[in-house]
Scaffold this motif. Structure first.
Motif, PDB file in Angstrom:
ATOM      1  N   GLU A 167      43.518  39.888  41.301  1.00  0.00           N
ATOM      2  CA  GLU A 167      42.203  40.402  40.919  1.00  0.00           C
ATOM      3  C   GLU A 167      41.639  41.323  42.009  1.00  0.00           C
ATOM      4  O   GLU A 167      41.173  42.430  41.725  1.00  0.00           O
ATOM      5  CB  GLU A 167      41.252  39.215  40.669  1.00  0.00           C
ATOM      6  CG  GLU A 167      39.887  39.619  40.141  1.00  0.00           C
ATOM      7  CD  GLU A 167      38.921  38.437  40.020  1.00  0.00           C
ATOM      8  OE1 GLU A 167      39.347  37.278  40.225  1.00  0.00           O
ATOM      9  OE2 GLU A 167      37.745  38.693  39.743  1.00  0.00           O
ATOM     10  N   HIS A 171      36.335  37.788  34.889  1.00  0.00           N
ATOM     11  CA  HIS A 171      35.296  37.582  35.898  1.00  0.00           C
ATOM     12  C   HIS A 171      33.971  38.216  35.453  1.00  0.00           C
ATOM     13  O   HIS A 171      32.918  37.585  35.513  1.00  0.00           O
ATOM     14  CB  HIS A 171      35.737  38.152  37.253  1.00  0.00           C
ATOM     15  CG  HIS A 171      34.746  37.890  38.337  1.00  0.00           C
ATOM     16  ND1 HIS A 171      34.940  36.957  39.326  1.00  0.00           N
ATOM     17  CD2 HIS A 171      33.503  38.414  38.548  1.00  0.00           C
ATOM     18  CE1 HIS A 171      33.866  36.924  40.103  1.00  0.00           C
ATOM     19  NE2 HIS A 171      32.985  37.802  39.651  1.00  0.00           N
ATOM     20  N   GLU A 203      33.567  32.294  40.589  1.00  0.00           N
ATOM     21  CA  GLU A 203      34.776  32.057  41.385  1.00  0.00           C
ATOM     22  C   GLU A 203      35.261  30.620  41.203  1.00  0.00           C
ATOM     23  O   GLU A 203      36.458  30.351  41.220  1.00  0.00           O
ATOM     24  CB  GLU A 203      34.505  32.342  42.868  1.00  0.00           C
ATOM     25  CG  GLU A 203      34.447  33.826  43.207  1.00  0.00           C
ATOM     26  CD  GLU A 203      35.702  34.579  42.777  1.00  0.00           C
ATOM     27  OE1 GLU A 203      36.810  34.201  43.204  1.00  0.00           O
ATOM     28  OE2 GLU A 203      35.585  35.532  41.991  1.00  0.00           O
ATOM     29  N   GLU A 218      36.432  30.322  36.959  1.00  0.00           N
ATOM     30  CA  GLU A 218      37.230  31.296  36.209  1.00  0.00           C
ATOM     31  C   GLU A 218      38.683  30.887  35.978  1.00  0.00           C
ATOM     32  O   GLU A 218      39.259  31.204  34.952  1.00  0.00           O
ATOM     33  CB  GLU A 218      37.148  32.692  36.829  1.00  0.00           C
ATOM     34  CG  GLU A 218      37.661  32.763  38.246  1.00  0.00           C
ATOM     35  CD  GLU A 218      37.472  34.157  38.852  1.00  0.00           C
ATOM     36  OE1 GLU A 218      37.169  35.117  38.140  1.00  0.00           O
ATOM     37  OE2 GLU A 218      37.644  34.256  40.079  1.00  0.00           O
TER      38      GLU A 218
HETATM   39 MN   LIG Z   1      36.885  36.373  40.510  1.00  0.00          MN
END
Ligand SMILES: [Mn+2]
Length: 141
Positions: A11, A77, A99, A102
């Motif tokens: 990511e 996200h 965070e 997810e």
């Molecule tokens: Mn993230």
């Protein structure tokens, strides 16, 4: 399937390449609050699993597979941030909360949350109804 930790790296690498055109190990380390040696280790692992490779002048490059997953992880996200903000979660907590959650939701749940976000966006009255319930509940607390 990438592990949660691999997902975090993919990511951030995807975002860095998107924003700056390249992803340096030091930037990745900073964004993930990890030691640069951890980045080196994980990059090796991601290379072995064909998510990325290293090119002499361009640096880290995501493969098609890495790019596709990176795009989905960023979507996930952003959707979850949008969802938490929409339902009224304190904005300063939103990033950390996303965070935390997810990696633990199935794609089925993610897409269903996507439907719900759309449901509220489609008609502002729906959001007003939710807010009415929230202020009722806040008064009880
Ligand atoms: Mn993230």
């Amino acid at each position: 399937m990438p592990t949660p930790s691999m997902e975090d790296y993919i990511e951030q690498i995807y975002l860095l390449i998107d924003q700056k055109g390249y992803a340096r190990a030091s930037d990745i380390a900073e964004r993930l609050s990890v030691h640069p040696s951890s980045v080196t280790k994980m990059v090796k692992k991601l290379d072995e699993k064909d998510y990325l490779h290293y090119e002499k002048y361009r640096g880290l490059v995501l493969t098609d597979k890495g790019n596709k997953i990176g795009k989905r992880l960023v979507y996930r996200h952003e959707l979850l941030e949008q969802f938490l903000e929409l339902i009224g979660v304190e904005e300063s907590n939103v990033y950390e909360e996303v965070e935390g959650i997810e990696h633990h939701l199935s794609w089925d749940s993610i897409f269903r949350i996507g439907d719900l976000v759309e449901y509220f966006q489609e008609d502002p009255d729906r959001l007003k109804q939710l807010e009415a319930i929230q202020s009722r509940n806040n008064n009880k607390e």
